[in-house]
Design an enzyme around this catalytic site. Structure first.
Site, PDB file in Angstrom:
ATOM      1  N   GLY A 269       4.083 -13.209  28.357  1.00  0.00           N
ATOM      2  CA  GLY A 269       5.249 -13.925  28.831  1.00  0.00           C
ATOM      3  C   GLY A 269       5.417 -15.148  28.758  1.00  0.00           C
ATOM      4  N   GLU A 311      -3.168 -13.853  27.458  1.00  0.00           N
ATOM      5  CA  GLU A 311      -2.443 -12.654  26.408  1.00  0.00           C
ATOM      6  C   GLU A 311      -0.685 -12.911  25.902  1.00  0.00           C
ATOM      7  OE1 GLU A 311      -4.612  -9.492  29.166  1.00  0.00           O
ATOM      8  OE2 GLU A 311      -2.563  -9.755  29.312  1.00  0.00           O
ATOM      9  N   TYR A 362      18.019  -4.962  26.084  1.00  0.00           N
ATOM     10  CA  TYR A 362      17.702  -6.120  27.289  1.00  0.00           C
ATOM     11  C   TYR A 362      19.449  -7.624  26.832  1.00  0.00           C
ATOM     12  CZ  TYR A 362      12.947  -5.288  26.804  1.00  0.00           C
ATOM     13  OH  TYR A 362      11.368  -4.375  26.523  1.00  0.00           O
ATOM     14  N   CYS A 389      25.584   6.156  15.820  1.00  0.00           N
ATOM     15  CA  CYS A 389      27.240   6.124  16.281  1.00  0.00           C
ATOM     16  C   CYS A 389      26.880   5.662  18.049  1.00  0.00           C
ATOM     17  CB  CYS A 389      26.207   7.897  16.290  1.00  0.00           C
ATOM     18  SG  CYS A 389      26.712   8.017  14.569  1.00  0.00           S
ATOM     19  N   TYR A 419       8.874  -7.145  19.415  1.00  0.00           N
ATOM     20  CA  TYR A 419       9.453  -6.046  19.857  1.00  0.00           C
ATOM     21  C   TYR A 419      10.289  -5.537  18.994  1.00  0.00           C
ATOM     22  CZ  TYR A 419       6.342  -7.210  23.558  1.00  0.00           C
ATOM     23  OH  TYR A 419       5.219  -7.792  24.155  1.00  0.00           O
TER      24      TYR A 419
HETATM   25  C1  LIG Z   1       3.359  -6.678  27.047  1.00  0.00           C
HETATM   26  C2  LIG Z   1       2.055  -7.966  27.479  1.00  0.00           C
HETATM   27  C3  LIG Z   1       1.357  -8.846  27.111  1.00  0.00           C
HETATM   28  C4  LIG Z   1       2.130  -9.616  26.025  1.00  0.00           C
HETATM   29  O1  LIG Z   1       3.949 -10.149  26.518  1.00  0.00           O
HETATM   30  P1  LIG Z   1       4.827 -11.576  25.355  1.00  0.00           P
HETATM   31  O2  LIG Z   1       5.678 -11.346  26.394  1.00  0.00           O
HETATM   32  O3  LIG Z   1       4.724 -10.336  23.936  1.00  0.00           O
HETATM   33  O4  LIG Z   1       3.376 -12.525  25.837  1.00  0.00           O
HETATM   34  C5  LIG Z   1       0.949  -9.221  28.003  1.00  0.00           C
HETATM   35  N1  LIG Z   1       0.191  -8.986  28.782  1.00  0.00           N
HETATM   36  C6  LIG Z   1       0.644  -7.440  28.944  1.00  0.00           C
HETATM   37  C7  LIG Z   1      -0.134  -6.395  30.180  1.00  0.00           C
HETATM   38  C8  LIG Z   1       1.698  -7.217  28.241  1.00  0.00           C
HETATM   39  O5  LIG Z   1       1.885  -6.103  29.493  1.00  0.00           O
END
Ligand SMILES: *Cc1c(COP(=O)(O)O)cnc(C)c1O
Length: 474
Positions: A269, A311, A362, A389, A419
């Site tokens: 995130g 992640e 978004y 369109c 994304y």
């Molecule tokens: C999408 C997602 C991420 C990555 O989010 P980023 O904002 O791209 O860093 C990590 N963990 C989970 C479970 C996700 O769904």
């Protein structure tokens, strides 16, 4: 209500040719002739060879960002006396080449579906380095992950405990699992990007965790790794992560009373810059603040810091890639700002919401420049739109572009590595663009662009007639 001509954050550039220092890939340069090159390959030659729209990845920038992010979390974890595993959140931008880069660099990979799992496995990522999450994994996806031997499956609802246990039992395996928790912490980001408010689909309420962990532990074919939390995306401040860590570790400590809880996964995130006005934190600072929050919460609970997992997706891939478009039509549209007449230049390009849905989905902001030449013209308020369109088909809502912008100019849009390709569609039967990696003056095709034949490939009547005609001819 008339629309505001320009948002407060957007400053008029003094030089419309200047490249904002916080936005572009590492090897993105404008040379003395005024043309931009990426890792030594001129945008004109990229457009000529591969066509536009085109996703261009600065490969060395991608590799160094992946390494930097991995090291940042590992170093922050080491500072509090533990270790960190870093998973590349593959949904951000994935193909077998990218998967093999991150694998070679020692990152793990996070997948959310059977399709993403298939790509990671095809790229040669060892199954034990893959994590599978998702709120509605099919039995097929679960079975496939267990068969492959993935290192972790993130359980997202109670029903999945039985499903995963039975898949593992059928193969007489012990499947490591995490439990996704909805901490209720509201990250300050777009509503659709916040994934830990109460009223959304992901995870288990904190209060329900002890009972579900007991259930997981009762299955001999499951091994409980720990809790998992992902509070949202494009987050700029550590406070929501710190709050989430505090709440998680309180429950984590309770769980220790009845058994082992080796790990804690704090998700991804971490935000990036999309406009010259953005000031995303350096990921190493984020990592340090987060690790400190974990250490503090562990101290409060009187426990040792668990192994951590992260992640990151966007913060690795996003800034490494630009999209090149060719300008087509241009309109100066009269609008009224308050009661004052104003003009917004609408610049239409040869792609749009089919290759970048984020602006429509978004209200994301982006930044565009003319990349194929230098301009001495004054900057004017512009909006880059696509060819679809929909009036919501906007690529860059607010940007200054040179007033002499014209057809055949090549535009570059910054930070489209996250994304954009992964959300691409065939809306209006457009073909999805190719993906090219540039490095040391060379361009290499990673994913070819779609062709008209691809657009017909699943049309049954068309294919039947094609076959009959083919037979008739032969
Ligand atoms: C999408 C997602 C991420 C990555 O989010 P980023 O904002 O791209 O860093 C990590 N963990 C989970 C479970 C996700 O769904």
């Amino acid at each position: 209500m008339s629309e505001k001509l320009i948002p407060d954050w957007l400053e008029k550039p003094t030089d419309v040719n200047a490249l904002a220092p916080n936005l572009w890939p590492q090897h993105f340069k404008r040379d003395s002739t005024g043309e931009v090159s990426i890792a030594g390959v001129a945008v004109d030659s990229l457009a000529t060879e591969f066509g536009t729209p085109l996703f261009v990845i600065d490969e060395d920038d991608f590799r160094s960002r992946a390494t930097f992010v991995k090291k940042a979390f590992e170093a922050a974890a080491a500072e509090i006396g533990t270790e960190a595993k870093v998973y590349y959140a593959s949904k951000v931008f994935l193909n077998t080449e990218i998967a093999s880069w991150v694998n070679d660099l020692g990152l793990n990979i996070d997948v959310a579906t059977g399709g993403e799992l298939a790509v990671a496995l095809a790229a040669g990522v060892p199954a034990e380095r893959i994590g599978l999450h998702g709120n509605n994994k099919s039995l097929y996806e679960i079975g496939r992950a267990v068969t492959a031997g993935v290192g972790a499956i993130v359980i997202d609802s109670e029903i999945e405990i039985e499903r995963i246990a039975s898949a593992a039992g059928a193969q007489d395996k012990v499947q490591p699992v995490r439990l996704r928790v909805n901490t209720g912490v509201h990250a300050h980001t777009h509503e659709f990007l916040a994934t830990a408010r109460e009223d959304q689909k992901f995870g288990i309420a904190l209060a329900d965790v002890p009972a579900l962990v007991a259930k997981i532990r009762s299955h001999s074919h499951l091994r409980f790794l720990g809790l998992h939390s992902h509070i949202g995306s494009q987050i700029f401040k550590a406070d929501a992560f710190e709050e989430a860590a505090d709440r998680l570790i309180e429950v984590h400590a309770q769980l220790l009373a009845a058994g082992d809880v080796p790990e804690l996964n704090l998700g991804g995130g971490f935000g990036i810059n999309y406009t010259p006005a953005d000031r995303a934190p350096v990921v190493a600072d984020f990592a340090r603040l987060l690790a400190a929050a974990v250490a503090k919460a562990c101290k409060k609970q009187g426990i040792k810091a668990p192994k951590l997992a992260f992640e990151p997706g966007r913060v690795i891939a996003g800034p490494t890639t630009v999209t090149l478009y060719t300008v087509g039509t241009i309109k100066d549209v009269q609008i009224t700002e308050g009661s004052i007449p104003a003009v917004r230049k609408y610049v239409s390009v040869d792609g749009g919401m089919s290759d970048n849905l984020r602006t429509a989905l978004y209200q994301a902001d982006y930044t565009a420049i003319v990349a194929s030449r230098h301009s001495d013209a004054a900057p004017v308020v512009s909006r880059v739109v696509g060819k679809h369109c929909e009036s919501g088909d906007i690529v860059v809502r607010d940007s200054y572009l040179p007033s002499d912008i014209g057809a055949t100019d090549i535009l570059a849009v910054a930070a489209t590595g996250a994304y954009c390709y992964s959300l691409a569609s065939n809306y209006n039967f457009v073909t999805r663009p190719p993906v090219v990696a540039v490095r040391n003056g060379k361009a290499r095709l990673l994913v070819r662009g779609e062709t008209e034949a691809d657009l017909f490939s699943r049309d049954v009547k068309y294919q039947q007639e094609l076959q009959q005609n083919g037979k008739a001819k032969s």
